[in-house]
Design a protein around this motif. Structure first.
Motif, PDB file in Angstrom:
ATOM      1  N   ASP A 145     -21.149  27.744  -4.009  1.00 11.03           N
ATOM      2  CA  ASP A 145     -21.628  29.114  -4.231  1.00 11.03           C
ATOM      3  C   ASP A 145     -21.920  29.759  -2.884  1.00 11.03           C
ATOM      4  OD1 ASP A 145     -22.577  31.452  -5.280  1.00 11.03           O
ATOM      5  OD2 ASP A 145     -24.394  30.592  -6.164  1.00 11.03           O
ATOM      6  N   PHE A 179     -24.262  33.988  -5.652  1.00  8.30           N
ATOM      7  CA  PHE A 179     -24.004  35.112  -6.570  1.00  8.30           C
ATOM      8  C   PHE A 179     -24.652  34.865  -7.926  1.00  8.30           C
ATOM      9  CE2 PHE A 179     -21.661  37.683  -9.551  1.00  8.30           C
ATOM     10  CZ  PHE A 179     -21.402  38.842  -8.860  1.00  8.30           C
ATOM     11  N   TYR A 186     -23.751  31.709 -10.668  1.00  9.46           N
ATOM     12  CA  TYR A 186     -22.362  31.289 -10.502  1.00  9.46           C
ATOM     13  C   TYR A 186     -22.235  29.774 -10.628  1.00  9.46           C
ATOM     14  CZ  TYR A 186     -17.833  30.591  -8.156  1.00  9.46           C
ATOM     15  OH  TYR A 186     -16.551  30.204  -7.841  1.00  9.46           O
ATOM     16  N   GLN A 243     -17.105  36.441  -8.201  1.00  9.40           N
ATOM     17  CA  GLN A 243     -18.320  35.766  -7.746  1.00  9.40           C
ATOM     18  C   GLN A 243     -18.230  35.299  -6.298  1.00  9.40           C
ATOM     19  OE1 GLN A 243     -16.767  35.140 -10.587  1.00  9.40           O
ATOM     20  NE2 GLN A 243     -18.208  35.204 -12.290  1.00  9.40           N
TER      21      GLN A 243
END
Length: 316
Positions: free
Chosen positions: A83, A87, A93, A170
């Protein structure tokens, strides 16, 4: 307790007990609405035998149907940050990734394998739409780069099955960076004189269509596949006009020169094998010297009675 309770009653309950039936024995065709028995559908490679609708399939089904004797090796792909942008929309996410991995059993949306197709080596990359819509992110970009390197190392063609809703939002700009990265990877493959064959499946849209999905030396599609950058609904709402029937479907794009051929899934293995044979005969280093063939010396001039050499004229 008597024989009625001990023997007759248990048997009676066993006969009248409700049998649990699995929910996935019958599958409804999205095209014609017919109910299809799952064994028949699997035998037909997830193609409806009533309307020929091609349902979506994952990497495992693709590999088994394509490689000789269903034998292949899946390569290990580079790890990427889980990630990078931290996000979060309606959920994190990382949670979406966890759900997708639990659903599909895959690390990300693209799997790369290598094996043989009718005796010829081949590298195959398959995009899985069930994994977050097959969206293009860091992991998919790394997968294509790794597939290109492996194809160059093995001197084998690269066959890519695309299926995606576009770039992965994302990952923001990092997902968009994969468009030029994958383009460079494909260009290196072509500089090595190795064929890049793309099979566009339903759906192939967004940034995937705008990058590696349209860079194939040979562009193939399955029947009825949606192939576009922006979808037909978005276009209709923007221009406020009714689009032609079958707009942005495989057959429409074939008629307008965007594709080389539309191939039924049951004929895909034979078609790809023939293309590998045809393109494989041309895979050769242009700087290499063929040792088996003798080098022929060019004759600068021919001596004829009508035009003798200058030295002969001078001697006369």
């Amino acid at each position: 307790m008597n024989w009625l309770t001990n023997k007759v009653l248990p048997k009676f309950r066993q006969l009248t007990a409700k049998q649990d039936t699995p929910d996935n024995l019958w599958i409804k065709c999205p095209g014609c609405g017919q109910m299809l028995f799952h064994n028949d559908l699997e035998t037909n490679q997830n193609v409806c035998n009533h309307c020929e609708h091609h349902m979506r399939v994952g990497p495992t089904e693709r590999f088994k149907a394509l490689f000789d004797d269903a034998k292949y090796d899946v390569i290990e792909l580079p790890e990427v940050p889980a990630d990078p942008l931290k996000f979060r929309d309606s959920k994190k996410y990382t949670e979406r990734l966890k759900d997708a991995r639990s659903k599909t059993g895959d690390r990300d949306a693209m799997i790369v394998a290598h094996g043989q197709i009718t005796g010829n080596p081949a590298v195959v990359a398959v995009q899985n739409f069930d994994f977050m819509g097959g969206s293009l992110g860091l992991a998919v970009g790394e997968a294509i780069v790794a597939a290109s390197k492996l194809a160059i190392l093995q001197k084998a063609p690269l066959i890519l099955f695309s299926a995606a809703g576009g770039a992965r939002m994302q990952e923001g700009i990092l997902s968009l960076m994969q468009m030029p990265r994958t383009t460079v990877a494909i260009q290196r493959l072509k500089e090595s004189n190795l064929p890049f064959i793309v099979v566009l499946t339903d759906p192939t849209t967004g940034g995937v269509t705008a990058s590696y999905a349209m860079l194939g030396d040979i562009q193939i599609s399955e029947p009825g596949a949606l192939i576009c950058f922006a979808g037909p609904r978005v276009i209709e709402e923007t221009i406020r006009e009714t689009l032609p029937e079958g707009f942005q479907r495989a057959e429409f794009l074939l008629d307008h020169g965007m594709l080389d051929m539309v191939v039924h899934r049951l004929d895909l293995r034979v078609t790809l094998a023939r293309l590998i044979d045809l393109t494989g005969n041309r895979v050769k280093d242009p700087n290499a010297v063929d040792e088996e063939k003798p080098v022929e010396l060019e004759v600068a001039a021919e001596i004829t009675e009508e035009d003798p050499p200058k030295d002969l004229k001078a001697a006369e």
